[in-house]
Design an enzyme around this catalytic site. Structure first.
Site, PDB file in Angstrom:
ATOM      1  N   HIS A 120      17.889   5.701 -12.048  1.00 36.29           N
ATOM      2  CA  HIS A 120      17.548   6.265 -10.863  1.00 36.29           C
ATOM      3  C   HIS A 120      16.184   6.887 -11.095  1.00 36.29           C
ATOM      4  CE1 HIS A 120      16.845   8.791  -7.425  1.00 36.29           C
ATOM      5  NE2 HIS A 120      17.888   8.228  -6.846  1.00 36.29           N
ATOM      6  N   ASP A 197      22.539  12.156 -16.528  1.00 34.68           N
ATOM      7  CA  ASP A 197      22.567  12.208 -14.951  1.00 34.68           C
ATOM      8  C   ASP A 197      23.875  12.133 -14.240  1.00 34.68           C
ATOM      9  OD1 ASP A 197      22.123  11.510 -12.183  1.00 34.68           O
ATOM     10  OD2 ASP A 197      20.526  10.035 -12.670  1.00 34.68           O
ATOM     11  N   GLN A 200      26.190  10.487  -9.709  1.00 36.32           N
ATOM     12  CA  GLN A 200      26.975   9.670  -9.054  1.00 36.32           C
ATOM     13  C   GLN A 200      28.400   9.805  -9.832  1.00 36.32           C
ATOM     14  OE1 GLN A 200      26.672   8.126  -6.633  1.00 36.32           O
ATOM     15  NE2 GLN A 200      24.585   7.976  -6.183  1.00 36.32           N
ATOM     16  N   LYS A 223      25.866  15.222  -2.906  1.00 34.05           N
ATOM     17  CA  LYS A 223      26.747  13.740  -3.062  1.00 34.05           C
ATOM     18  C   LYS A 223      28.096  14.191  -3.085  1.00 34.05           C
ATOM     19  CE  LYS A 223      22.922  11.465  -5.161  1.00 34.05           C
ATOM     20  NZ  LYS A 223      22.426  10.383  -4.104  1.00 34.05           N
ATOM     21  N   CYS A 363      15.793   3.578  -5.051  1.00 34.63           N
ATOM     22  CA  CYS A 363      15.241   4.312  -6.034  1.00 34.63           C
ATOM     23  C   CYS A 363      15.589   3.894  -7.304  1.00 34.63           C
ATOM     24  CB  CYS A 363      15.719   5.822  -6.154  1.00 34.63           C
ATOM     25  SG  CYS A 363      15.148   6.426  -4.609  1.00 34.63           S
TER      26      CYS A 363
HETATM   27  N1  PMP Z   1      20.635   9.829 -10.008  1.00 27.84           N
HETATM   28  C1  PMP Z   1      21.225   9.041  -9.572  1.00 27.84           C
HETATM   29  C2  PMP Z   1      22.134   8.232 -10.216  1.00 27.84           C
HETATM   30  C3  PMP Z   1      21.412   9.271  -8.070  1.00 27.84           C
HETATM   31  O1  PMP Z   1      22.264   8.226  -7.473  1.00 27.84           O
HETATM   32  C4  PMP Z   1      20.535  10.224  -7.374  1.00 27.84           C
HETATM   33  C5  PMP Z   1      20.567   9.949  -5.737  1.00 27.84           C
HETATM   34  N2  PMP Z   1      20.592   8.720  -5.003  1.00 27.84           N
HETATM   35  C6  PMP Z   1      19.928  10.980  -8.021  1.00 27.84           C
HETATM   36  C7  PMP Z   1      19.756  10.858  -9.214  1.00 27.84           C
HETATM   37  C8  PMP Z   1      18.848  11.935  -7.338  1.00 27.84           C
HETATM   38  O2  PMP Z   1      19.687  12.751  -6.574  1.00 27.84           O
HETATM   39  P1  PMP Z   1      18.863  13.796  -5.604  1.00 27.84           P
HETATM   40  O3  PMP Z   1      18.047  13.024  -4.887  1.00 27.84           O
HETATM   41  O4  PMP Z   1      19.873  14.744  -4.925  1.00 27.84           O
HETATM   42  O5  PMP Z   1      17.882  14.665  -6.474  1.00 27.84           O
END
Ligand code: PMP
Length: 408
Positions: A120, A197, A200, A223, A363
């Site tokens: 991401h 990270d 998910q 999430k 993203c």
């Molecule tokens: N890493 C992953 C794998 C994600 O899916 C996301 C959110 N789509 C993020 C990071 C970023 O999370 P946040 O927008 O809550 O900072």
């Protein structure tokens, strides 16, 4: 669990029962149950004062609620001690904290930072920044078509030059779970530290940061049933202690003169300014809720839904599904494209039928380039979704091409 109890849990989510919407964008953000919203409201009704400052009852109550929430998060992801948990706004802020406070100090010219192509943007751009500023090199782990990063791949990319390996636990596009434990073991043998990270993974599976060998682990509350605006960073005690603060100001100091300051102990060193105690309490309530449902139940329901979803998609010849053919390797996330129809149009047409899915690059643009799609659609389920909703989704999806002017 007794029959019907998943339906009982679903009753706790007012928004899901407020109309006929099918919400399949859970990987972007989950919904929140009444218990979480009540916990936040209750904090403001009964314990609201600036935490960590006042010496009166309400402030002490606010501090206690906040610090108890920290213990709940520590316990949830298997941290050794509560001080290893820093509250942040979200995964993005957690990863930036590591990049600025650890990365900039410890990565030098000629060093390498290893990430995967699947990251991401929030686990990529902070490392691009560190590499650019310090003259280090970014090295990419390449998955195969199913999203799998092989042992040969990470063993060839992680070397003595590697200082940091930053890897997603579960891909928000492929749904694949990366072998973070094996990667961490190998990275440690090369003297690198490992940043995971967990945005998910934490909503869907039990996580133990010590077991997987993460030196840092980031998560987002929103999430996993908690409010937006609260997240956490786990950091190994010895590392956090040596790091400089990311943000400075109130709440994070020990003593300040006109020209200098000494900092508070961890975790407060990393929590400058008035903290988000209300939402931290909400995150603790969300964790209690998830524990109550149980990861076995969560996993079982997600598997059932993903299987049905993928079997349905497989019957539509104009649909291409990305990632593994095995529904068990998707963590409730199914990314796909439809021949001749842009994902944005797909999502808009589905919205007319009150079906919510994500369309775009998620993203993760380097991954989009890797799989050769500019944009994809993504349906992602959580335990409160139902088989009936999968049926509705498949039925509405099967009519999209017709709406877009193709023959039936
Ligand atoms: N890493 C992953 C794998 C994600 O899916 C996301 C959110 N789509 C993020 C990071 C970023 O999370 P946040 O927008 O809550 O900072």
């Amino acid at each position: 669990i007794p029959m019907g109890s998943l339906q009982d849990y679903r009753k706790d989510f007012d928004i899901l029962n407020s109309g006929d919407y099918v919400y399949f964008d859970n990987a972007a953000t989950s919904q929140r149950p009444r218990q979480v919203l009540d916990a936040v409201t209750n904090f403001y009704k009964t314990a609201n004062a600036n935490p960590l400052r006042g010496l009166y009852d309400w402030s002490v109550a606010a501090t206690d609620a906040y610090e108890n929430a920290r213990c709940t998060v520590a316990d949830f992801i298997g941290a050794k001690r509560a001080e290893e948990i820093i509250f942040t706004r979200n995964t993005t802020e957690s990863l930036n904290l590591v990049a600025y406070s650890y990365g900039l100090e410890n990565v030098h010219e000629e060093d390498e930072i290893v990430v995967s192509v699947m990251e991401h943007h929030s686990n990529l751009l902070p490392w691009q920044m560190v590499a650019r500023k310090n003259g280090a090199k970014l090295v990419f782990l390449e998955p195969d078509e199913e999203g799998i990063i092989s042992k040969e791949e990470y063993e060839s990319k992680i070397t003595d030059k590697t200082k940091i390996v930053a890897i997603g636990h579960v891909s928000n596009v492929m749904g694949i779970t990366n072998p973070v434990k094996e990667i961490a073991e190998y990275a440690h043998s090369k003297g690198a530290i490992v940043v995971v990270d967990g945005a998910q993974s934490t909503p869907h599976m039990p996580v133990n940061v010590q077991e997987i060998g993460a030196d840092f682990f980031a998560l987002s509350g929103h999430k996993m049933l908690a409010p937006m605006g609260i997240g956490a960073l786990y950091g190994r005690y010895e590392l956090l202690e040596k790091m400089q603060p990311f943000l400075t100001g109130g709440e994070m100091i020990e003593y300040v003169t006109r020209t200098d300051a000494t900092y508070a102990e961890i975790p407060h060193k990393f929590e400058a300014g008035t903290v988000n105690a209300g939402d931290a309490v909400g995150l603790a309530a969300a964790i209690e809720y998830i524990k109550n449902v149980g990861f076995d139940t969560i996993e079982e329901q997600e598997l059932k839904l993903t299987k049905k979803l993928m079997e349905g998609l497989a019957k539509m010849p104009y649909i291409k599904v990305y990632g593994s053919k095995d529904y068990r390797k998707h963590c409730g996330i199914v990314t796909f494209t439809m021949e001749g129809v842009h994902p944005h149009d797909m999502s808009s047409v589905l919205n007319d039928d009150h079906v919510c899915i994500r369309a775009g690059h998620h993203c993760a643009q380097p991954l989009m380039q890797f799989i050769g799609a500019g944009s994809t659609a993504r349906a992602s389920v959580y335990f409160y979704n139902t088989e009936e909703e999968v049926d509705i989704f498949l039925d509405k999806l099967s009519k999209v091409r017709e709406v877009m002017g193709y023959g039936a």
